[in-house]
Design a protein around this motif. Structure first.
Motif, mmCIF file in Angstrom:
data_model
loop_
_atom_site.group_PDB
_atom_site.id
_atom_site.type_symbol
_atom_site.label_atom_id
_atom_site.label_comp_id
_atom_site.label_asym_id
_atom_site.label_seq_id
_atom_site.Cartn_x
_atom_site.Cartn_y
_atom_site.Cartn_z
ATOM 1 N N LYS A 33 4.558 1.252 6.021
ATOM 2 C CA LYS A 33 4.705 0.063 5.173
ATOM 3 C C LYS A 33 4.555 0.442 3.697
ATOM 4 C CE LYS A 33 3.077 -3.624 8.245
ATOM 5 N NZ LYS A 33 3.755 -4.855 7.847
ATOM 6 N N LEU A 34 3.552 1.240 3.396
ATOM 7 C CA LEU A 34 3.332 1.670 2.016
ATOM 8 C C LEU A 34 4.483 2.537 1.526
ATOM 9 C CD1 LEU A 34 -0.468 2.482 2.387
ATOM 10 C CD2 LEU A 34 0.487 0.640 0.989
ATOM 11 N N ALA A 51 1.713 -4.877 2.109
ATOM 12 C CA ALA A 51 1.411 -3.529 2.583
ATOM 13 C C ALA A 51 -0.028 -3.125 2.250
ATOM 14 C CB ALA A 51 2.397 -2.530 1.993
ATOM 15 N N LEU A 52 -0.458 -3.432 1.026
ATOM 16 C CA LEU A 52 -1.838 -3.120 0.642
ATOM 17 C C LEU A 52 -2.840 -3.906 1.477
ATOM 18 C CD1 LEU A 52 -1.583 -2.952 -3.260
ATOM 19 C CD2 LEU A 52 -1.908 -1.033 -1.680
ATOM 20 N N ILE A 95 -4.694 -0.227 -7.664
ATOM 21 C CA ILE A 95 -3.238 -0.365 -7.573
ATOM 22 C C ILE A 95 -2.830 -1.814 -7.828
ATOM 23 C CG2 ILE A 95 -1.251 -0.281 -6.005
ATOM 24 C CD1 ILE A 95 -2.635 2.135 -4.655
ATOM 25 N N SER A 96 -3.609 -2.746 -7.345
ATOM 26 C CA SER A 96 -3.305 -4.159 -7.570
ATOM 27 C C SER A 96 -3.323 -4.496 -9.055
ATOM 28 C CB SER A 96 -4.306 -5.047 -6.836
ATOM 29 O OG SER A 96 -4.209 -4.861 -5.447
ATOM 30 N N ASN A 105 0.778 7.193 -3.106
ATOM 31 C CA ASN A 105 0.791 8.481 -2.412
ATOM 32 C C ASN A 105 -0.519 8.806 -1.709
ATOM 33 O OD1 ASN A 105 3.434 8.943 -3.163
ATOM 34 N ND2 ASN A 105 2.890 10.231 -4.905
ATOM 35 N N SER A 106 -1.638 8.595 -2.380
ATOM 36 C CA SER A 106 -2.926 8.967 -1.774
ATOM 37 C C SER A 106 -3.222 8.124 -0.534
ATOM 38 C CB SER A 106 -4.065 8.878 -2.781
ATOM 39 O OG SER A 106 -4.141 7.591 -3.335
ATOM 40 N N LEU A 107 -2.910 6.838 -0.577
ATOM 41 C CA LEU A 107 -3.136 5.997 0.606
ATOM 42 C C LEU A 107 -2.244 6.434 1.760
ATOM 43 C CD1 LEU A 107 -3.356 2.440 -1.030
ATOM 44 C CD2 LEU A 107 -5.242 3.960 -0.375
#
Length: 122
Positions: A33-34, A51-52, A95-96, A105-107
């Protein structure tokens, strides 16, 4: 909504032969999803919040389960998962506030690595 997600997760976990495989699958779903949001990035960030939120809810459930007193995981593993979840929550909030596609990328990478680790430990 969180309670519904938790109930669904618990119900599915109980009916699945291998809970680690389910957790790995959900982590990969969150990563997909991300990744989809990152690849189709637009100025309105279509799909970013969904997604978050999915990733945050998943990590809330995983961290709560892994760090509970009933969890058979070693103390150090519980602590590491808890620390990783705190990073994920903080980074998600960050990020929000300031969204850029590369910040996902890190998530994405954490979810993929965790899923790989869960699958290799089964």
């Amino acid at each position: 909504m969180y309670n519904q997600a938790t109930a669904t997760y618990q119900k599915t976990t109980q009916s699945t032969a291998n809970p680690r495989e389910l957790e790995a699958s959900l982590l990969l779903k969150a990563a997909r999803k991300l990744q989809a949001v990152k690849e189709s990035w637009t100025e309105d960030n279509s799909g970013l919040n969904e997604a978050l939120d999915f990733n945050r809810r998943l990590w809330s459930i995983l961290a709560t389960s892994a760090t509970s007193p009933e969890s058979p995981l070693p103390r150090e593993t519980k602590q590491n998962i808890g620390n990783l979840a705190v990073f994920i929550f903080r980074h998600t909030l960050s990020i929000s506030r300031r969204s850029e596609p590369t910040r996902l990328n890190s998530l994405i990478q954490i979810n993929k690595v965790m899923a790989e680790g869960l699958r290799s430990s089964t």
